[in-house]
Scaffold this active site. Structure first.
Site, PDB file in Angstrom:
ATOM      1  N   PHE A   7       5.515   1.086  -3.537  1.00 25.31           N
ATOM      2  CA  PHE A   7       5.504  -0.339  -3.899  1.00 25.31           C
ATOM      3  C   PHE A   7       6.548  -0.682  -4.951  1.00 25.31           C
ATOM      4  O   PHE A   7       6.973  -1.836  -5.055  1.00 25.31           O
ATOM      5  CB  PHE A   7       4.109  -0.739  -4.407  1.00 25.31           C
ATOM      6  CG  PHE A   7       3.858  -0.423  -5.860  1.00 25.31           C
ATOM      7  CD1 PHE A   7       4.305  -1.280  -6.866  1.00 25.31           C
ATOM      8  CD2 PHE A   7       3.216   0.750  -6.249  1.00 25.31           C
ATOM      9  CE1 PHE A   7       4.094  -0.979  -8.214  1.00 25.31           C
ATOM     10  CE2 PHE A   7       3.002   1.050  -7.582  1.00 25.31           C
ATOM     11  CZ  PHE A   7       3.447   0.187  -8.571  1.00 25.31           C
ATOM     12  N   LYS A  36       8.071   2.411   7.167  1.00 21.91           N
ATOM     13  CA  LYS A  36       6.709   1.998   6.804  1.00 21.91           C
ATOM     14  C   LYS A  36       6.737   1.693   5.313  1.00 21.91           C
ATOM     15  O   LYS A  36       6.620   2.580   4.475  1.00 21.91           O
ATOM     16  CB  LYS A  36       5.735   3.143   7.116  1.00 21.91           C
ATOM     17  CG  LYS A  36       4.291   2.741   7.380  1.00 21.91           C
ATOM     18  CD  LYS A  36       3.592   2.013   6.258  1.00 21.91           C
ATOM     19  CE  LYS A  36       3.173   2.896   5.113  1.00 21.91           C
ATOM     20  NZ  LYS A  36       2.634   2.131   3.964  1.00 21.91           N
ATOM     21  N   GLU A  88       2.222  -1.290   1.554  1.00 20.94           N
ATOM     22  CA  GLU A  88       1.402  -2.438   1.968  1.00 20.94           C
ATOM     23  C   GLU A  88       1.195  -3.431   0.829  1.00 20.94           C
ATOM     24  O   GLU A  88       0.704  -4.540   1.031  1.00 20.94           O
ATOM     25  CB  GLU A  88       0.045  -1.948   2.503  1.00 20.94           C
ATOM     26  CG  GLU A  88      -0.852  -1.223   1.508  1.00 20.94           C
ATOM     27  CD  GLU A  88      -0.539   0.280   1.360  1.00 20.94           C
ATOM     28  OE1 GLU A  88       0.646   0.662   1.419  1.00 20.94           O
ATOM     29  OE2 GLU A  88      -1.501   1.052   1.166  1.00 20.94           O
ATOM     30  N   SER A 141       3.645   8.854  -4.790  1.00 13.92           N
ATOM     31  CA  SER A 141       3.018   9.688  -5.820  1.00 13.92           C
ATOM     32  C   SER A 141       3.026  11.160  -5.385  1.00 13.92           C
ATOM     33  O   SER A 141       3.114  11.474  -4.188  1.00 13.92           O
ATOM     34  CB  SER A 141       1.598   9.211  -6.062  1.00 13.92           C
ATOM     35  OG  SER A 141       0.895   9.217  -4.839  1.00 13.92           O
ATOM     36  N   CYS A 189       9.887   5.151 -11.297  1.00  7.86           N
ATOM     37  CA  CYS A 189       9.778   6.610 -11.289  1.00  7.86           C
ATOM     38  C   CYS A 189      10.710   7.224 -12.332  1.00  7.86           C
ATOM     39  O   CYS A 189      10.574   8.382 -12.680  1.00  7.86           O
ATOM     40  CB  CYS A 189      10.119   7.154  -9.923  1.00  7.86           C
ATOM     41  SG  CYS A 189      11.799   6.763  -9.456  1.00  7.86           S
ATOM     42  N   GLU A 233       0.605  10.968 -14.767  1.00  9.37           N
ATOM     43  CA  GLU A 233       1.573   9.883 -14.599  1.00  9.37           C
ATOM     44  C   GLU A 233       0.783   8.570 -14.648  1.00  9.37           C
ATOM     45  O   GLU A 233      -0.046   8.299 -13.780  1.00  9.37           O
ATOM     46  CB  GLU A 233       2.295   9.990 -13.253  1.00  9.37           C
ATOM     47  CG  GLU A 233       3.337   8.898 -13.087  1.00  9.37           C
ATOM     48  CD  GLU A 233       3.960   8.837 -11.697  1.00  9.37           C
ATOM     49  OE1 GLU A 233       3.253   9.056 -10.692  1.00  9.37           O
ATOM     50  OE2 GLU A 233       5.168   8.548 -11.609  1.00  9.37           O
TER      51      GLU A 233
HETATM   52  P1  NAD Z   1       1.704   5.958  -3.160  1.00 12.52           P
HETATM   53  O1  NAD Z   1       1.820   7.435  -3.083  1.00 12.52           O
HETATM   54  O2  NAD Z   1       0.367   5.365  -3.384  1.00 12.52           O
HETATM   55  O3  NAD Z   1       2.245   5.292  -1.798  1.00 12.52           O
HETATM   56  C1  NAD Z   1       3.507   5.610  -1.254  1.00 12.52           C
HETATM   57  C2  NAD Z   1       3.466   5.387   0.254  1.00 12.52           C
HETATM   58  O4  NAD Z   1       2.515   6.286   0.832  1.00 12.52           O
HETATM   59  C3  NAD Z   1       3.027   3.975   0.653  1.00 12.52           C
HETATM   60  O5  NAD Z   1       3.794   3.566   1.751  1.00 12.52           O
HETATM   61  C4  NAD Z   1       1.563   4.154   1.010  1.00 12.52           C
HETATM   62  O6  NAD Z   1       1.121   3.250   1.998  1.00 12.52           O
HETATM   63  C5  NAD Z   1       1.479   5.578   1.529  1.00 12.52           C
HETATM   64  N1  NAD Z   1       0.220   6.257   1.201  1.00 12.52           N
HETATM   65  C6  NAD Z   1      -0.592   6.015   0.138  1.00 12.52           C
HETATM   66  N2  NAD Z   1      -1.640   6.878   0.152  1.00 12.52           N
HETATM   67  C7  NAD Z   1      -1.474   7.667   1.234  1.00 12.52           C
HETATM   68  C8  NAD Z   1      -2.224   8.757   1.774  1.00 12.52           C
HETATM   69  N3  NAD Z   1      -3.338   9.182   1.203  1.00 12.52           N
HETATM   70  N4  NAD Z   1      -1.763   9.350   2.891  1.00 12.52           N
HETATM   71  C9  NAD Z   1      -0.626   8.932   3.480  1.00 12.52           C
HETATM   72  N5  NAD Z   1       0.119   7.909   3.015  1.00 12.52           N
HETATM   73  C10 NAD Z   1      -0.289   7.285   1.901  1.00 12.52           C
HETATM   74  O7  NAD Z   1       2.750   5.472  -4.259  1.00 12.52           O
HETATM   75  P2  NAD Z   1       2.935   4.015  -4.851  1.00 12.52           P
HETATM   76  O8  NAD Z   1       1.795   3.725  -5.759  1.00 12.52           O
HETATM   77  O9  NAD Z   1       3.265   3.047  -3.774  1.00 12.52           O
HETATM   78  O10 NAD Z   1       4.272   4.217  -5.699  1.00 12.52           O
HETATM   79  C11 NAD Z   1       4.294   4.720  -6.993  1.00 12.52           C
HETATM   80  C12 NAD Z   1       4.534   6.215  -7.002  1.00 12.52           C
HETATM   81  O11 NAD Z   1       5.768   6.501  -6.379  1.00 12.52           O
HETATM   82  C13 NAD Z   1       4.655   6.782  -8.408  1.00 12.52           C
HETATM   83  O12 NAD Z   1       4.004   8.023  -8.436  1.00 12.52           O
HETATM   84  C14 NAD Z   1       6.145   6.953  -8.600  1.00 12.52           C
HETATM   85  O13 NAD Z   1       6.532   7.924  -9.547  1.00 12.52           O
HETATM   86  C15 NAD Z   1       6.555   7.336  -7.235  1.00 12.52           C
HETATM   87  N6  NAD Z   1       7.969   7.077  -7.029  1.00 12.52           N
HETATM   88  C16 NAD Z   1       8.813   8.142  -7.036  1.00 12.52           C
HETATM   89  C17 NAD Z   1      10.163   7.946  -6.880  1.00 12.52           C
HETATM   90  C18 NAD Z   1      11.095   9.115  -6.867  1.00 12.52           C
HETATM   91  O14 NAD Z   1      12.245   8.905  -6.567  1.00 12.52           O
HETATM   92  N7  NAD Z   1      10.681  10.311  -7.185  1.00 12.52           N
HETATM   93  C19 NAD Z   1      10.670   6.649  -6.702  1.00 12.52           C
HETATM   94  C20 NAD Z   1       9.785   5.584  -6.695  1.00 12.52           C
HETATM   95  C21 NAD Z   1       8.428   5.812  -6.867  1.00 12.52           C
END
Ligand code: NAD
Length: 497
Positions: free
Chosen positions: A150, A174, A177, A227, A282, A382
Site C-alpha cells: 500500500f 496485483k 487493496e 511485509s 520501507c 517494524e
Molecule cells: P503487506 O505484506 O500487508 O501486503 C503486501 C501485498 O501482499 C499486498 O498486495 C497484499 O494484498 C498482499 N498480502 C497481504 N497479506 C497477504 C497474505 N497473507 N498472503 C498473500 N498475500 C498477502 O504489506 P503492506 O502493509 O501493504 O506494505 C507495507 C510493508 O511493505 C512494510 O512491511 C514495508 O516495509 C514493506 N515494504 C518494503 C519495501 C522494500 O522495498 N523492501 C518497499 C515498500 C514496502
C-alpha cells in the site's frame, strides 16, 4: 452507491459482479470512498490466460516498437503526474508533494528502460573455435506477476512493470487493496501509449489473488514487495512452484550519528526520514543510534523540529498526513503504549494530537522515544508509522553491533564528518543500501534497489540492471556455417581449435 474499482484485463474493465469486495477509505476523513473488487482464483487465471495470449506477439515485438511505447508512456506519465499524485493522496493519505515525489521516482525507472535496445544487447565472439561463432541473447521469461504494497501505490508498480514489459514479458499486477486506483490509472496510460491489450493486466484483491498467481503454472516469475512474513511466504511458495521470485520485505532502518557529526544536519535528516509519509516508508528511519556523547543534544534538536510539524490533510499543504487505515493507526498507537510500558522515555507523544483535518481521519502525530532498549517491541518490530526511537551507545563498535544483530537489512545511514569512519561503516555494515550523510539512500534507477537478510528473499534486487536480469533468460548460441574446408566425422568431445 460508491464507485467499484474493477479489474483491468486485456485492455478493458471487467464488468462482471465480484463475489467479494473491499472498502477503500480516504484516510484524511475516514470516509469510505470506493469499493474494490476482490478477485477469485478464476479471475486471476483468466487474466493470466489473456497475458499469455498477448505475450505471443509482444515477446517478438521489435526493440524499436517497444521503445516507442516506453517513450510514449513516459511522456503521458509526466504530463499526468499531478492527477496521479491526487489519486495517491486520496487513498493513501500521504501529502501531495510526497505523492508527486513517488511518481517522479517511478518515472525515472521508465526513463531507464527507454534504453532497452542497449540494455538487452548480448555478446558475440567471432571464431570462438575456427569458423565457429558464439553469441548470447536475453529472452523474456514469460508471464510475470507483480504484487505491490500500500505504501507506494505508483512507485513500486513502476519499479517492476516497465522493466518486465521492456524485456518482452506480459504482466499481471496485483496492487494493494488499500489504495488500488493508482494501478488502474497507470494501466490506462500504458494503453494510451500504444501497449497492446493484455500485455499489462491488473487484478485486485487479497491473499486469494496472490495465492492464485503463485499457483498458476503459466506465471514464470513473481516480483513481490510487502511485509517480511508475507515476503517469506511468497518466496517459499513461488519458488516451491518452480517460479523465479524476488520478494522484498520489511525493514528497521538505523541512522548512526557519530560524535563528530553536524547535529543540525542529522536532526533535520532524522525528522524528514522518520516522519515523511507518516513513517510508512520501507526506507524510513525508525531507529537513531546516538553514539556518546551526542544523545542529549541530538534528542533536543530532533524534538525541537518535531514540534513544528503540521499534521493534517495531505491536500492542505501539511507536513504529514494520516495513516492508511484506522486499524493500522490503532496498531501503531498500541506500540506507543507498549514503549511506555517497557520503560522507554516518551519525549514527544503523538497520541491525541490536534490536526488540520477532519475529526474521523486516521491520525497519529509524530512520536519520539529516547533510551530505547534493543529488547523492547518498539525496537524489535517494524512499526511502520510516525514513531522514532533513539538508542544510546558508547562507541562506533557498539553501534555496529546493534545494526548487524538486527534481522532486517534494508537501508541505513551514517552521519559523520569523517571519511574514514564512513568508509569503514560502508564496508562493515550488513545492510543493502547505505547513505553517508544521506538519510534515505534509495538508489537511482540505473542501480538496483534491495535490502539484505530479512528485507529481501531471492537473488535479484529491484529495477536497474538486476531488473533486466530478473525478467530475462539468457541463451547462448554456437554457430558454424558449412564452408569448403568442412568435412569429416569426429566423435571426440568438442574443443576449440
Ligand atoms: P503487506 O505484506 O500487508 O501486503 C503486501 C501485498 O501482499 C499486498 O498486495 C497484499 O494484498 C498482499 N498480502 C497481504 N497479506 C497477504 C497474505 N497473507 N498472503 C498473500 N498475500 C498477502 O504489506 P503492506 O502493509 O501493504 O506494505 C507495507 C510493508 O511493505 C512494510 O512491511 C514495508 O516495509 C514493506 N515494504 C518494503 C519495501 C522494500 O522495498 N523492501 C518497499 C515498500 C514496502
Amino acid at each position: 452507491m460508491t464507485e467499484l474499482i474493477r479489474h483491468w484485463v486485456a485492455g478493458k474493465f471487467d464488468d462482471t459482479i465480484p463475489q467479494r469486495t473491499g472498502e477503500v477509505f480516504d484516510p484524511a476523513t475516514g470516509a469510505v470512498t470506493k469499493q474494490v473488487a476482490f478477485a477469485a482464483e478464476s479471475d486471476v487465471d483468466a487474466a493470466v490466460a489473456k497475458a499469455a495470449e498477448a505475450l505471443k506477439e509482444w515477446r517478438r515485438a521489435s526493440l524499436a516498437k517497444r521503445s516507442n511505447v516506453l517513450f510514449a508512456f513516459r511522456e503521458l506519465l509526466n504530463e499526468r503526474k499531478s492527477e496521479l499524485a491526487e489519486i495517491i493522496t486520496a487513498e493513501h493519505g500521504k501529502v501531495l508533494s510526497d505523492a508527486a515525489g513517488e511518481v517522479q521516482r517511478g518515472l525515472e525507472n521508465v526513463e531507464y528502460v527507454c534504453g532497452i535496445p542497449n540494455l538487452l544487447r548480448g555478446g558475440f565472439s567471432e571464431n570462438a573455435s575456427t569458423s565457429v561463432d558464439v553469441h548470447s541473447v536475453r529472452q523474456p521469461v514469460g508471464v510475470v506477476g507483480v504484487i505491490s504494497p500500500f505504501n507506494f501505490p505508483a512507485m513500486v508498480p513502476l519499479w517492476f512493470v516497465p522493466n518486465a514489459i521492456a524485456c518482452g514479458n506480459a504482466v499481471v499486477l496485483k496492487p494493494s487493496e488499500k489504495d488500488p486506483s493508482a494501478a488502474n490509472f497507470i494501466a490506462q496510460l500504458w494503453q494510451e501509449a500504444g501497449l497492446p491489450d493484455g500485455v499489462l493486466n491488473v487484478v485486485h484483491g487479497d491473499k486469494v489473488a496472490v495465492d492464485a498467481l503463485l499457483a498458476n503454472p503459466t506465471v514464470k516469475a513473481v516480483s513481490f514487495v510487502g511485509s517480511t512474513p508475507v515476503a517469506r511466504y511468497v518466496y517459499e511458495t513461488g519458488t516451491g512452484n518452480g517460479k523465479r521470485v524476488q520478494a522484498l520485505g520489511g525493514a528497521k532502518n538505523h541512522m548512526v550519528v557519530l560524535p563528530d557529526a553536524d547535529l543540525d544536519l542529522a536532526a533535520d535528516a532524522a525528522v524528514s526520514a522518520g516522519f515523511g509519509s507518516a513513517g510508512e516508508r520501507c526506507m524510513a528511519i525508525s531507529a537513531v543510534v546516538a553514539v556518546d556523547p551526542v544523545g542529549d543534544e541530538l534528542v533536543a534538536k530532533i524534538a525541537e523540529r518535531m514540534a513544528k510539524l503540521n499534521v493534517g490533510d495531505g491536500r492542505r499543504g501539511c507536513d504529514m498526513g494520516p495513516l492508511v487505515t484506522a486499524a493500522h493507526r490503532d496498531r501503531v498507537s498500541s506500540y506507543v503504549d507498549a514503549g511506555v510500558a517497557a520503560g522507554a522515555e516518551l519525549v514527544m507523544d503523538g497520541r491525541g494530537i490536534e490536526v488540520d483535518g477532519a475529526d474521523d481521519g486516521f491520525w497519529l502525530g509524530p512520536t519520539l522515544f529516547d533510551r530505547v532498549g534493543t529488547d523492547m517491541s518498539i525496537y524489535t518490530d517494524e512499526i511502520f508509522g510516525p514513531v522514532l526511537s533513539v538508542l544510546r551507545v558508547p562507541s562506533y563498535d557498539a553501534a555496529l553491533e546493534v545494526l548487524n544483530a538486527n534481522p532486517y537489512g534494508n537501508g541505513t545511514a551514517i552521519f559523520t564528518q569523517s571519511g574514514g569512519a564512513a568508509r569503514q561503516y560502508c564496508e562493515e555494515v550488513e545492510v543493502g543500501m547505505v547513505g553517508v550523510n544521506v538519510p534515505i539512500p534509495v538508489p537511482v534507477s540505473y542501480y538496483s534497489f534491495g535490502g539484505w537478510k530479512d528485507s529481501l528473499f531471492g537473488d535479484a534486487h529491484a529495477y536497474g540492471p538486476d531488473g533486466i536480469q530478473f525478467y530475462t533468460r539468457t541463451k547462448v548460441v554456437t554457430t558454424r556455417w558449412p564452408d569448403p574446408s568442412h568435412g569429416g566425422v569426429d566423435l571426440g568431445f568438442p574443443q576449440s581449435t
